[in-house]
Design a protein around this motif. Structure first.
Motif, PDB file in Angstrom:
ATOM      1  N   SER A  10       0.826  -1.204   0.000  1.00  0.00           N
ATOM      2  CA  SER A  10       0.000   0.000   0.000  1.00  0.00           C
ATOM      3  C   SER A  10       0.864   1.260   0.000  1.00  0.00           C
ATOM      4  CB  SER A  10      -0.920  -0.009   1.226  1.00  0.00           C
ATOM      5  OG  SER A  10      -1.633   1.184   1.299  1.00  0.00           O
ATOM      6  N   SER A  11       1.873   1.299   0.846  1.00  0.00           N
ATOM      7  CA  SER A  11       2.722   2.491   0.896  1.00  0.00           C
ATOM      8  C   SER A  11       3.565   2.621  -0.370  1.00  0.00           C
ATOM      9  CB  SER A  11       3.622   2.452   2.132  1.00  0.00           C
ATOM     10  OG  SER A  11       4.510   1.360   2.054  1.00  0.00           O
ATOM     11  N   THR A  12       3.958   1.507  -0.948  1.00  0.00           N
ATOM     12  CA  THR A  12       4.713   1.552  -2.203  1.00  0.00           C
ATOM     13  C   THR A  12       3.839   2.070  -3.335  1.00  0.00           C
ATOM     14  OG1 THR A  12       6.038  -0.316  -1.480  1.00  0.00           O
ATOM     15  CG2 THR A  12       6.101   0.209  -3.807  1.00  0.00           C
ATOM     16  N   GLY A  13       2.587   1.625  -3.365  1.00  0.00           N
ATOM     17  CA  GLY A  13       1.665   2.092  -4.395  1.00  0.00           C
ATOM     18  C   GLY A  13       1.426   3.589  -4.319  1.00  0.00           C
ATOM     19  N   ILE A  14       1.315   4.106  -3.110  1.00  0.00           N
ATOM     20  CA  ILE A  14       1.115   5.545  -2.934  1.00  0.00           C
ATOM     21  C   ILE A  14       2.346   6.315  -3.385  1.00  0.00           C
ATOM     22  CG2 ILE A  14       0.854   7.346  -1.183  1.00  0.00           C
ATOM     23  CD1 ILE A  14      -1.016   5.420   0.296  1.00  0.00           C
ATOM     24  N   SER A  15       3.525   5.790  -3.075  1.00  0.00           N
ATOM     25  CA  SER A  15       4.738   6.502  -3.469  1.00  0.00           C
ATOM     26  C   SER A  15       4.902   6.513  -4.991  1.00  0.00           C
ATOM     27  CB  SER A  15       5.966   5.907  -2.788  1.00  0.00           C
ATOM     28  OG  SER A  15       6.131   4.569  -3.162  1.00  0.00           O
ATOM     29  N   TYR A  16       4.532   5.423  -5.660  1.00  0.00           N
ATOM     30  CA  TYR A  16       4.594   5.422  -7.125  1.00  0.00           C
ATOM     31  C   TYR A  16       3.547   6.351  -7.728  1.00  0.00           C
ATOM     32  CZ  TYR A  16       8.059   1.738  -7.398  1.00  0.00           C
ATOM     33  OH  TYR A  16       9.222   1.024  -7.306  1.00  0.00           O
ATOM     34  N   LEU A  17       2.398   6.469  -7.077  1.00  0.00           N
ATOM     35  CA  LEU A  17       1.372   7.401  -7.547  1.00  0.00           C
ATOM     36  C   LEU A  17       1.867   8.837  -7.410  1.00  0.00           C
ATOM     37  CD1 LEU A  17      -1.518   7.796  -8.593  1.00  0.00           C
ATOM     38  CD2 LEU A  17      -2.243   7.894  -6.210  1.00  0.00           C
ATOM     39  N   LEU A  18       2.514   9.142  -6.297  1.00  0.00           N
ATOM     40  CA  LEU A  18       3.073  10.485  -6.122  1.00  0.00           C
ATOM     41  C   LEU A  18       4.175  10.762  -7.139  1.00  0.00           C
ATOM     42  CD1 LEU A  18       3.218  10.751  -2.243  1.00  0.00           C
ATOM     43  CD2 LEU A  18       1.677  11.944  -3.799  1.00  0.00           C
ATOM     44  N   GLN A  72      13.895   5.068  -5.085  1.00  0.00           N
ATOM     45  CA  GLN A  72      12.650   4.516  -4.558  1.00  0.00           C
ATOM     46  C   GLN A  72      12.665   2.989  -4.605  1.00  0.00           C
ATOM     47  OE1 GLN A  72       9.206   6.061  -6.425  1.00  0.00           O
ATOM     48  NE2 GLN A  72       7.834   5.243  -4.889  1.00  0.00           N
ATOM     49  N   THR A  76      12.450   0.580  -1.344  1.00  0.00           N
ATOM     50  CA  THR A  76      11.424  -0.458  -1.253  1.00  0.00           C
ATOM     51  C   THR A  76      12.061  -1.824  -1.027  1.00  0.00           C
ATOM     52  OG1 THR A  76      10.009   0.805  -2.759  1.00  0.00           O
ATOM     53  CG2 THR A  76       9.467  -1.515  -2.448  1.00  0.00           C
TER      54      THR A  76
END
Length: 82
Positions: A10-18, A72, A76
């Motif tokens: 979840s946190s990785t997905g948010i960072s890629y979205l940002l 990133q 990760t």
């Protein structure tokens, strides 16, 4: 209850979205800000061709983007292995 793997994903997905939002905003303003400020005129009046000015800006942006993605990815990988 959420597993630790789900939390990392979840946190990785948010960072890629940002990162995607950053790419879109920065890529759009790469040349537009120079045109608005009037500094693009100074660049284009030099001996450099338009193509070389734009390619230089684009390659610099792609290099900085590559370094950001690499950092990133390493962060990760370290988080997952820890």
């Amino acid at each position: 209850m959420q597993t630790s793997q789900g939390l990392i994903t979840s946190s990785t997905g948010i960072s890629y979205l940002l990162l995607l939002v950053y790419v879109l905003v920065t890529g759009n303003s790469l040349v537009a800000s120079e045109v608005d400020k009037g500094t693009m005129v100074n660049l284009l009046t030099t001996n450099q061709s338009r193509k070389s000015v734009i390619l230089t800006k684009m390659l610099t942006f792609i290099n900085s983007l590559f370094v950001s993605i690499l950092i990133q990815f390493l962060a990760t990988t370290i988080t997952v292995s820890a």
